[in-house]
Design an enzyme around this catalytic site. Structure first.
Site, PDB file in Angstrom:
ATOM      1  CB  CYS B 423      -0.976  -0.005   1.152  1.00 48.79           C
ATOM      2  SG  CYS B 423      -0.200  -0.198   2.744  1.00 48.79           S
ATOM      3  CG  HIS B 467      -4.564   0.359   4.046  1.00 46.13           C
ATOM      4  ND1 HIS B 467      -3.916  -0.380   3.081  1.00 46.13           N
ATOM      5  CD2 HIS B 467      -5.549   1.039   3.375  1.00 46.13           C
ATOM      6  CE1 HIS B 467      -4.451  -0.157   1.903  1.00 46.13           C
ATOM      7  NE2 HIS B 467      -5.451   0.713   2.057  1.00 46.13           N
ATOM      8  CG  ASP B 483      -7.185   2.217  -0.489  1.00 46.33           C
ATOM      9  OD1 ASP B 483      -5.986   2.219  -0.866  1.00 46.33           O
ATOM     10  OD2 ASP B 483      -7.631   1.419   0.365  1.00 46.33           O
TER      11      ASP B 483
END
Lengths: 305, 684, 318
Positions: B423, B467, B483
């Site tokens: 991520c 995250h 995202d």
């Protein structure tokens, strides 16, 4: 001390043959300060035993043959007027002795029996308002024919309670019988016996009995025996507290005779029959012996929970 | 020193065991030399008790103490502070066991054991440690009972039983006190460990750091919802934002000359305009929940956007997150209400805009050019963003925990060469491209997801849920979250890390993850998690607030008088209950040990078929055995004699000796009877 | 100041007398048991308080819980410590007399209830203590020594029984008056003429064979019996050692009399008589005793000596 007592038992056994157990019980009863009732058919040696016991302890003793025409005064004594001194004085009855042989006590009327039994309990006699204590020690050895015999007044239960033990002699074994027949008259032998123990020593063993150790475990056992006799329904009426105290005292005496200074359950088991059989009536019929055996078998010696 | 005090042998083992076990948790954390020295000292003490060694003299003891102080100083660099202090305490405690010359010393050792035991809680707070401490406390109490029972015949197990009973009987009262005794705020501030390990999200991020964190299954925090639980796709737990990029590392940042109140506002402070506008725009809260957080050693808290709380000491930051005034050093819980603002309510200050479009002056030129080109082609910010996300989704980007190392121009290297990342790589590249296109953008760090525990109806968020994502300023909507990782691996958001990785043919860290997929294990872990949750919430997290909450529910109204009355009533009630129980227990006398021993013998004989009635006396037992098993008769007779000593004779013999003999004789009799044939009594 | 203290003490004694009246058998219970924390108990509470402060300051609930647990254990210890003494029955037992200036001993029988009573310490003020533990349903007997200071019956004061079992955090105690008294024999004072009358001559040098008159029987040999009176014939027959016993007619035996010691302080008279009782006993010679308020017929032997000493101890209202 215990040794001397054992010698006394041996001496009596040489006269009353084959009855060692009963003799030990009788001696135990005496050093437990208890009165003894010997119950058996006539001619079984009851009187001989009583004589021998009196002799062997060198006790001052009197014998009274109870009959149905006997009055309380014949036992307790009576006040008589002394014309010379112009006053009453007490003529002491045969009860004023250290050992009283009350032969065939159930031939006397209940009134006479009552007078004696009261003297046994109180260890004193009241005549004309004057109280006199009986000598120390004071034992009564009463003999009794089984109540089925004719012309007898059975002792009421409340009075049976005053006897620490009841024993019976039973028929002699074959061997003993032969010995009896071959030997001389047993009663004469008894009367000519030499004392083995002085009164002082007897008193001393009586004091010793009280010092025999009864542990809490043992007291607990006796208590459970008492409780079971009351609650189990084996008997019409349970044992009285007096019976419990008597049982403990008798067990102590038995332990002392065995040369121990502590009581074990065996001591209790041995004396339980003689101490309680005459106080109990089995509710399911059957003899008192079987009831006490049942009592012994159903009460655990050691607490389980 | 006329006569040395001897710890009674029946108490000594408990004492030594208690000392050993009380120091054990500390030894596990301690420097190596302590792990050697303390057991050696205790061994010494053991040998002293056994008479193999002598107590050390004054000089040796003093030397040992000095050495211990120096060694501690060497290991910790200080003697102050909890770690060094406790280490010193533990060594001194072990040394003290070698200085038991009087009864007093033994008492001191016991009280020190309590103290050392309690300090365990400074470092470990899990339920297991608590149970362990309880067990050791029982041992300590057993030792204390033992040294107060000077007779030589006492039984060690008796001490342990009584010690255990005391602790158990004390527990209910302890619970009453725990619930009712008012909690104060700290009397003075004690910073436990200034350089302690910090866990969770850090205040900056470089490629590879989040993926490292994702290998840990440690719990981060738990969330208990009032009402509905948000679906997985909405579980974005904001912790902090990174606004400064140096070409490789993203960091939290604020411009130098802005006042703190410009971006964080704590409860008792004046209301700055941005906060006022946030407050006024609030409607109905979307989510209400309570977060129970593990200690992190950091100040930021996690919550769903846009969070408000009434927890004291917790402020709201301009970037829509919660901040604690102090670092979180112990389990921390706070209630949150999260609101959704459909339009931009807070303006974008000029300093803020500048900060969030800033890029290093050089590097990553290819990416910059691509971004500028696409932004022009797209025509609007929104279209540009959509194109980027589509691109991430369609191009062969891989989601992986083990991305390759990147060259100096990290973004260029990632986008145009490796295309394998976690991520942080996607978010970093995404935010970089937005900024390159002139759109204010920043990285949000926190956790995404969380596993719903059906037992406690709470969410468990673990470190591997860590995250980062991106938020961009769109003039009409304000800050909007995007995202990019979800564009690459949509299952990451819906189903969590494991699923997302396996979509890309990869499995999360080895054994642990395999286990996680096992349904039985997952059930088990749900249960332990639930226990942990309850523990954290009710025991570790029971504080002034939750106490107030509970007390107001119990008492209706919380004031000192009511608390006092409740304390007296509940405490008294509990004490009376225990008293009643103890009295009831002792009403019927228990069997003494010899009576129990008699029962055992009776059972043995019954099992061997020896005919006995209820009323068989010990002597009768001997007689019956003499008939049935003549070979065991002697043993039985000896047994009976010992029993008679204990039960019927005047006390005199050593009870412990008799007890051992009784047991021994019974065992021997059992053996003797096992081999022999049973003879029948003629009458039986 | 001193007077005030004395007054307080006498008030305290009166209160004790009223609260725990003298009795030969005392069962300990709420009425006669006192309990108070020991120094160690206070230290224990102090540690609990320290942990409480630490728990508050570190905001550590487990530390707080631990401190509460310690406090609860302390409270439970009150119950257990009290219970360790409650239900104990103390019974005055036998006594072992001694001479004035030495120690006698009194027996205290300690009975337990339905649970064990451990580590009970018993002592009389100023005398060494004895520890005892009683298993349920058992009875233990403890002999406690008593300092004898005055001839006669010595009342050792209130028996102190205390216990710290199980945790030593609290001490529970009672002070009971078992109404037991030890007997203090007079301290033997050697020298002087034998204060005797009767016998063959006044100095007491008498025929060595004791009471040869009447053979009375045999008894087991007791260490100390004169070898002359052992029945060697029966020993030869393998019946063990027996001592021949003779009864001594009272006439012509030695009487130790209080009257013959004129011109002495009464206590000194008793001491001298005591010396002579011991002396004559050592020589196995029969003796009698005539005191102002009692009389003992001549005899010999250990039991007789005890009796004589007791009379000497108790004579004159001692």
């Amino acid at each position: 001390m215990a040794v001397a007592i054992v010698r006394a038992v041996e001496a009596v056994s040489s006269v009353v043959l084959g009855k060692e157990e009963q003799i030990r019980l009788a001696v135990a009863c005496m050093i437990a300060r208890g009165h003894l009732l010997i119950e058996d058919l006539p001619g079984m040696g009851k009187t001989t035993l009583a004589h021998a016991l009196a002799k062997v302890f060198s006790l001052d003793y009197r014998r009274v043959q109870f009959t149905s025409d006997m009055l309380p005064a014949d036992i307790l004594g009576v006040s008589v007027f002394d014309p010379e001194r112009r006053e009453f004085h007490l003529r002491q009855g045969p009860v004023f002795t250290q050992l009283l042989l009350a032969d065939e006590i159930n031939r006397a009327t209940p009134k006479t029996q009552g007078a004696l039994l009261e003297a046994m309990e109180e260890r004193q006699v009241t005549l004309d308002g004057e109280t006199r204590t009986l000598p120390e020690p004071f034992f009564v050895i009463a003999t009794q024919n089984p109540i089925t015999q004719a012309g007898t007044f059975p002792l009421p239960e409340s009075q049976l309670d005053r006897f620490l033990m009841r024993i019976s002699l039973g028929y002699p074994s074959a061997e003993t019988e032969r010995e009896l027949l071959a030997g001389s008259d047993r009663r004469d032998q008894a009367l000519s016996m030499k004392p083995v123990l002085g009164v002082a020593e007897l008193m001393q063993s009586m004091a010793q009995v009280e010092k025999v150790h009864a542990s809490p475990d043992l007291i607990d056992y006796i208590q459970r025996l008492m409780a079971h006799s009351r609650n189990s329904g084996l008997f019409t009426a349970g044992l009285s507290p007096r019976a419990g105290l008597g049982l403990l005292r008798a067990a102590r005496a038995w332990a002392l005779l065995a040369g121990n200074d502590y009581v074990t359950p065996e001591d209790v088991q041995v004396v339980l029959g003689p101490v309680t059989a005459h106080r109990l009536q089995g509710s399911a019929g059957g003899g008192p012996e079987s009831s006490t055996r049942q009592l012994l078998e159903s009460v655990p010696v050691v607490r389980r929970h | 020193m006329a006569r040395l005090y001897q710890v009674p042998h029946h108490a000594f083992m408990w004492l030594l065991l208690a000392v050993l076990m009380a120091t054990l948790p500390h030894l596990m954390r301690a420097p190596g030399w302590m792990m050697v020295v303390v057991p050696v000292l205790l061994c010494w003490r053991f040998l002293v008790q056994r008479g193999r060694l002598r107590m050390p003299g004054k000089i040796i003891r003093a030397t040992l103490m000095v050495v211990a102080v120096l060694a501690t100083l060497y290991s910790y660099g200080t003697l102050l502070g909890p770690e060094a202090g406790v280490a010193l305490l533990v060594v001194a405690f072990a040394l003290k066991t070698l200085e038991m010359f009087r009864l007093r010393d033994a008492y001191v050792v016991i009280i020190l054991a309590c103290f050392v035991l309690a300090t365990t809680f400074l470092f470990n707070r899990d339920p297991l440690t608590t149970v362990y401490v309880g067990v050791v406390l029982v041992l300590v109490m057993a030792a204390l009972v033992g040294i107060n029972h000077a007779q030589s015949g006492a039984s060690s197990w008796g001490h342990l039983r009584l010690g255990g009973a005391l602790v158990l009987q004390a527990l209910p009262l302890m619970m009453v006190l725990f619930v009712l005794v008012p909690r104060f705020p700290p009397l003075w501030n004690m910073q436990l460990n200034p350089e302690r390990a910090r866990t969770g999200m850090s205040d900056s991020m470089a490629p590879g750091e989040i993926s490292n964190l994702s290998r840990s299954a440690e719990p981060a925090f738990r969330v208990e919802f009032e009402g509905e639980v948000p679906p997985p796709a909405l579980r974005y737990w904001r912790g902090l934002t990174y606004s400064w990029f140096d070409g490789r590392r993203w960091s939290q940042a604020a411009p130098q000359h802005t006042a703190r109140l410009e971006y964080v506002r704590f409860p008792d402070e004046a209301t700055p305009p941005w906060y006022a506008s946030l407050l006024s725009a609030r409607g109905e809260p979307e989510w209400r929940y309570r977060v129970i957080m593990e200690r992190t050693g950091r100040q930021w808290l996690y919550a769903l956007s846009v969070p408000f709380t009434d927890k004291s000491g917790v402020g709201v930051a301009r970037d829509k997150r919660l901040v604690s005034r102090f670092e979180i050093d112990s389990t921390f819980d706070y209630r949150v209400e999260s609101y959704r603002f459909p339009v931009a309510v807070e303006g974008l200050e000029e300093w803020e805009r500048q900060l969030n479009v800033s890029l290093p002056s050089s590097g990553n030129l290819r990416t910059r050019r691509l971004a500028e080109q696409w932004h022009q082609e797209a025509g609007s910010d929104r279209a540009f963003i959509d194109r980027l996300l589509r691109w991430f989704n369609e191009e062969p980007f891989f989601y992986t925990l083990e991305p390759p190392l990147l060259a100096e121009d990290t973004v260029d290297d990632f986008i145009f060469r490796s295309r394998r990342g976690f991520c942080e790589h996607y978010s970093s590249a995404f935010a970089f491209m937005l900024r390159a296109a002139g759109i204010p953008a920043r990285i949000v760090a926190g956790y995404q997801g969380g596993e719903l525990n059906r037992l406690g109806n709470h969410l468990m968020v673990r470190q591997y849920d860590a995250h980062v994502w991106v938020e961009a300023w769109l003039p009409a909507q304000g800050w909007v979250e995007f995202d990019p990782t979800a564009a690459v691996a949509p299952s990451r958001v819906e189903f969590g890390l494991d699923q997302a990785l396996s979509d890309f043919g990869e499995q999360a860290g080895g054994f642990g993850a395999n286990l996680r997929r096992n349904p039985l294990f997952s059930r088990l872990s749900h249960m332990t998690d639930y226990m942990d949750f309850v523990w954290s919430k009710w025991v570790l997290g029971y504080n002034q607030d939750s106490q107030f909450e509970i007390l107001s529910r119990l008492l209706g109204q919380v004031n000192p008088q009511r608390i006092a009355v409740a304390l007296v009533l509940a405490g008294g009630g509990v004490v009376l209950l225990v008293l009643g129980w103890v009295l009831w227990r002792s009403r019927t006398p228990g069997l003494s040990w010899w009576q129990k021993e008699h029962g055992r013998m009776l059972r043995l004989l019954n099992n061997r078929g020896v005919p006995l009635t209820q009323g068989t006396s010990p002597q009768g037992m001997v007689d019956a055995v003499a008939v049935s098993y003549p070979s065991a008769a002697r043993l039985l007779q000896d047994w009976q004699r010992c029993y008679e000593h204990m039960a019927y004779r005047r006390p005199g013999q050593d009870p412990e000796l008799l007890r051992r003999q009784l047991v021994l004789l019974r065992r021997k009799a059992a053996v003797a009877m096992r081999g022999a044939p049973r003879l029948m009594d003629k009458e039986a | 100041m001193k007077a005030l203290r004395r007054r307080i003490r006498s008030l305290y004694q009166r209160w004790l007398q009223h609260r725990i009246p003298p009795s030969r058998r005392v069962q300990l219970g709420q009425r006669n048991i006192f309990i108070f924390p020991t120094g160690y108990g206070f230290l224990f509470l102090l540690i609990a308080a320290l942990l409480f402060v630490a728990g508050i300051n570190y905001e550590n609930n487990l530390l707080l819980g631990f401190s509460f647990l310690l406090v609860s254990i302390f409270l439970m210890a009150i119950l257990h410590t009290f219970r360790n003494l409650a239900g104990v029955v103390l019974i005055a037992g036998d006594l072992r007399p001694g001479f004035v200036g030495a120690r006698g001993a009194l027996e205290v029988r300690v009975q337990g209830g339905s649970y064990p009573h451990r580590s009970l310490t018993l002592h009389w003020p100023g005398s060494p203590a004895e520890d005892v533990s009683v298993e349920p349903g058992r009875e233990e007997s403890v002999w406690l020594s008593v300092n004898l200071t005055r001839r006669g019956r010595e009342h050792p004061g209130r028996l102190r029984i205390d216990s710290r079992y199980p945790l030593g955090l609290l001490r529970t105690w009672s002070m009971i008056d078992l109404d037991s008294r030890c007997i203090a024999w007079p301290k033997p004072l050697p020298g002087g003429e034998c204060p005797g009358t009767g016998g063959d001559d006044d100095s007491g040098r008498q025929a060595q064979d004791q009471g040869s008159e009447d053979f009375d029987g045999l008894r087991n040999y007791v260490a100390g019996d004169s070898l002359r009176s052992v029945d060697w014939k029966s020993y030869a027959r393998g019946r063990g050692l027996n001592t021949k016993q003779f009864t001594d007619p009272a006439e012509g035996r030695l009487w130790l009399t209080w009257e013959s010691l004129t011109g002495h302080d009464p206590e000194i008279r008793y001491s001298k008589l005591c010396y002579w009782v011991l002396e004559l006993d050592r020589e196995h010679r029969p003796y009698g005793l005539i005191l102002p308020d009692s009389q003992l017929d001549p005899a010999s032997g250990a039991a007789h000596r005890e009796r004589a000493l007791e009379l000497l101890a108790l004579s004159g209202g001692g």
